[in-house]
Design an enzyme around this catalytic site. Sequence first.
Site, PDB file in Angstrom:
ATOM      1  N   ASP A  19      60.823  51.323 102.896  1.00 51.48           N
ATOM      2  CA  ASP A  19      59.762  51.600 101.923  1.00 51.48           C
ATOM      3  C   ASP A  19      60.220  51.411 100.479  1.00 51.48           C
ATOM      4  OD1 ASP A  19      58.296  52.214 104.112  1.00 51.48           O
ATOM      5  OD2 ASP A  19      58.370  54.400 103.834  1.00 51.48           O
ATOM      6  N   TYR A  42      49.247  54.016 107.436  1.00 55.89           N
ATOM      7  CA  TYR A  42      50.272  55.047 107.477  1.00 55.89           C
ATOM      8  C   TYR A  42      49.766  56.394 106.946  1.00 55.89           C
ATOM      9  CZ  TYR A  42      54.958  56.825 107.535  1.00 55.89           C
ATOM     10  OH  TYR A  42      56.076  57.541 107.821  1.00 55.89           O
ATOM     11  N   ARG A  87      51.580  59.211 106.088  1.00 57.82           N
ATOM     12  CA  ARG A  87      52.383  59.990 105.130  1.00 57.82           C
ATOM     13  C   ARG A  87      52.452  59.216 103.817  1.00 57.82           C
ATOM     14  NH1 ARG A  87      54.992  61.747 110.141  1.00 57.82           N
ATOM     15  NH2 ARG A  87      56.055  59.752 110.344  1.00 57.82           N
ATOM     16  N   ASP A 146      60.434  53.123  97.797  1.00 54.81           N
ATOM     17  CA  ASP A 146      60.587  54.340  97.006  1.00 54.81           C
ATOM     18  C   ASP A 146      62.047  54.769  97.069  1.00 54.81           C
ATOM     19  OD1 ASP A 146      60.913  55.461  99.511  1.00 54.81           O
ATOM     20  OD2 ASP A 146      58.975  56.451  99.548  1.00 54.81           O
ATOM     21  N   GLU A 152      63.694  57.131  98.651  1.00 54.54           N
ATOM     22  CA  GLU A 152      64.278  57.331  99.980  1.00 54.54           C
ATOM     23  C   GLU A 152      64.431  55.993 100.697  1.00 54.54           C
ATOM     24  OE1 GLU A 152      65.413  60.330 100.948  1.00 54.54           O
ATOM     25  OE2 GLU A 152      64.673  61.229  99.087  1.00 54.54           O
ATOM     26  N   HIS A 167      53.048  53.342  99.937  1.00 52.20           N
ATOM     27  CA  HIS A 167      52.097  52.910 100.961  1.00 52.20           C
ATOM     28  C   HIS A 167      50.699  52.836 100.364  1.00 52.20           C
ATOM     29  CE1 HIS A 167      55.206  53.908 103.930  1.00 52.20           C
ATOM     30  NE2 HIS A 167      55.419  54.968 103.172  1.00 52.20           N
ATOM     31  N   GLU A 227      61.074  50.851 108.562  1.00 60.25           N
ATOM     32  CA  GLU A 227      61.352  52.233 108.953  1.00 60.25           C
ATOM     33  C   GLU A 227      60.623  52.667 110.213  1.00 60.25           C
ATOM     34  OE1 GLU A 227      61.276  55.131 105.769  1.00 60.25           O
ATOM     35  OE2 GLU A 227      61.646  53.557 104.304  1.00 60.25           O
TER      36      GLU A 227
END
Length: 807
Positions: free
Chosen positions: A82, A284, A286, A84, A86, A329, A9
């Site tokens: 990622d 990361y 976020r 998850d 999303e 993450h 991403e």
Amino acid sequence: MSKNLVIVESPAKAKTIEKFLGKDYTVKSCFGHIRDLVKKGHGVDIENNFKPTYEIQEDKIKIIEELKKLSKKSEMVWLASDEDREGEAISWHLSEVLELDPKKTKRIVFHEITKPAIEHAIKHPRGIDFNLVNAQQARRILDRLVGFELSPVLWKKVKTNLSAGRVQSVAVRLIVEREREIQQFKPETYFKVTGHFEINGIPVKAELNEKFKTEKEAVSFLEKIQSKDSFNILSVEKKPGKRSPSAPFTTSTLQQEASRKLGFSVSQTMLVAQRLYEAGKITYMRTDSVNLSETALKALKDVIGREFGNEYHQERQYKTKSKSAQEAHEAIRPTYPETKEIDGDANEKKLYELIWKRSVASQMKDAEIEKTIITIESGVSSLHFIATGEVVVFDGFLKLYEESTDDESDENSSGSGRLPKCKVGDIANWQEIQCIQRFTHHPPRYTEAGLVKKLEELGIGRPSTYAPTISTIQKRNYVEKASLNGTERSYYEWMVKKGGTIQKFEKKEITGADRNKLIPTDIGMMVNDFLVEYFPQILDYGFTAKVEDEFDEIANGNLEWVDMLKAFYKPFHKTVEKALDQSERVSGERLLGTDPASGKPVIARLGKYGPIVQIGSSEDEEKPKFASLRKDQRIETITLEEALELFKLPRVLGEFEGKEVRVNIGRFGPYILHDNVFTSLGKEDDPYSITLERCIELIELKRIKEKEKIIRIFKENPDWQILKGRWGPYVTDGKKNYKFPKNADPLKISLDELLKEIGAGNTENHRPDEKASIKKAKKTSATSSEIKEKKTAKKTVKKKKSTAKES
DNA sequence: CAGTGAGCGAGCTTCCGCTTGACTT
């Protein structure tokens, strides 16, 4: 061309992973989501099982073209978005949009960017998890339906351009309800007694175990003990205790600590963290995970051993408290913990240091504390003085770092240092006893970071949206970040010294002052009340948690996403229709009283351009009088007196040079109007009391400034002038402004040449008009336009500096 | 840049979550 294409991403992540994987792998980033529901309309076919219509986002067309080309040439495409909900959806959208051959596509996941983690992932690929994808689609569609059905209700019933949504509306509700609590709060007074003693030759401060409700009780207590000579020590208690370090940072805790310790706004924190991340200095930023990789644990252990000694190290793995965490993450930590200090600007250094300390401290030993409590008799049964002291026996992580708290009042911590050695029956000699009147505090207003904390507790919003949400609710003018000056109040203090008499003092303090807090506006309160009344289920603090549970069920394969949406939508849509049908238009009208001069009613309400007060109604023969509320006033709380005060403007103060001098408050604050020229009032000037003399002074000051701006006036046509502007010289004909040609000399150039250069009439050279630039700004998202503004501002400063050097 | 405050109507606005870019007034 390498055989393998890996898609992640984030581009910074791509760079790192490419290094781990070697030359057989090309690593590219897709920059987050690539496809979304169509922008126009719902983008969801409700009649047809909520079938979504997706389109490639405009800003992703180019990258998709490139990825398509690369994927066609590769033997294998590895989807590494990622781990998850999303991220899974991104992989699925990629496989659809890039038309990937399932035989040549693998899905891999890792939740830390370390070499072993990546290598492990490559060895253990899997397919796309469609349950997870469907959970994401349900989440996306629900948010679209809620947002795009509620917002138009507001346009119709309150004001155009407003918005509502699952996250933002609850955020506003929190702030509105807190403000109402504060409005309704009645401070209660109490009386606190503190004794100053001497025990074994050492001064000790101790507080009475009970606070008095009335002045009478307090004074009567002082009178009772006034004649005493000394007091006995009733007990000495020692309690061992320990303190443990906090977990390493997540997005939310980083925003909170950067706000408390560095005074950063949440968007500022994210901006600086982004730069650190892009420079490879931190992981990361976020994330909702407090997890640290094996690599990190080892590096942190080495750092602690070297800096403080091995006895300070204790390996710890933290567990995330929040239920909604998806943990794709690691926690936010230094990429290389051995780097204690970094190059960069001041803010980058400060934020890095904070992250470094927090990460290192998280792997250090507990601090051991010894708490001592001495109880001293007071001469009145059931009342005694208590002195507390704290001694750090082993400092552990406290050597490096301690989390701050939001609690501002530290006056209750009566002691923290070491207390004298003593035992039961020892004598405490008193020196003086003080009694002070205090007041209870209202609950605190939210800071930006405090709101993020609360939202996270409620499971509302995600690390990537905390900062944008806060800017959205401010942009919609639902809340504003403001400071309040507070008002003065008086309180009493009594003091009695040994052998002396009781003395009473009156003192003054400021109360109600607040800095940089989120405060709801009139619009915010009206919209909130409307939404709470007609859509209580969406505005419920537990709504997100409830639908999140259902998304989890979908992800686990226990619930069909279409069934979930059906069950939600039908009753929801009914409430929308009911609201459109049955609600009155919201005006926020409030009757304040009667105008003593005219006998007409005075009302406060929402006008076309914002909150106003009005005398008389439009049905009267005489036109009603209007005045705008000041920025710090609210329809809900303004009094009749304050409203009448607003009608004292505009004030005509007299004449200057034969022309009227008029003072008023406009959109941009208080101003003077004289001879068609506007002059702003200074910060210290009050439009209600400013004198004619001061106005003339300001007018003349402005004239001088205007003159200083002029670089040159063309004799042949004095309308044409070259002026000094914020970005260097510019040209004006009195109506329009033009950019001054780059390499020309403003003092030498002739008017003819100049006109040719600027191509007067040629629209390309005009400054873009307001409307165009507003449109442009609106196109980009909330955060990006914010960033843009800041970057431009920065460049302006730079430019100023360089021009100053040249001249 | 500094005004206004009625009502109508065309055409527009709006959600949450992933990610970073590139103006020259």
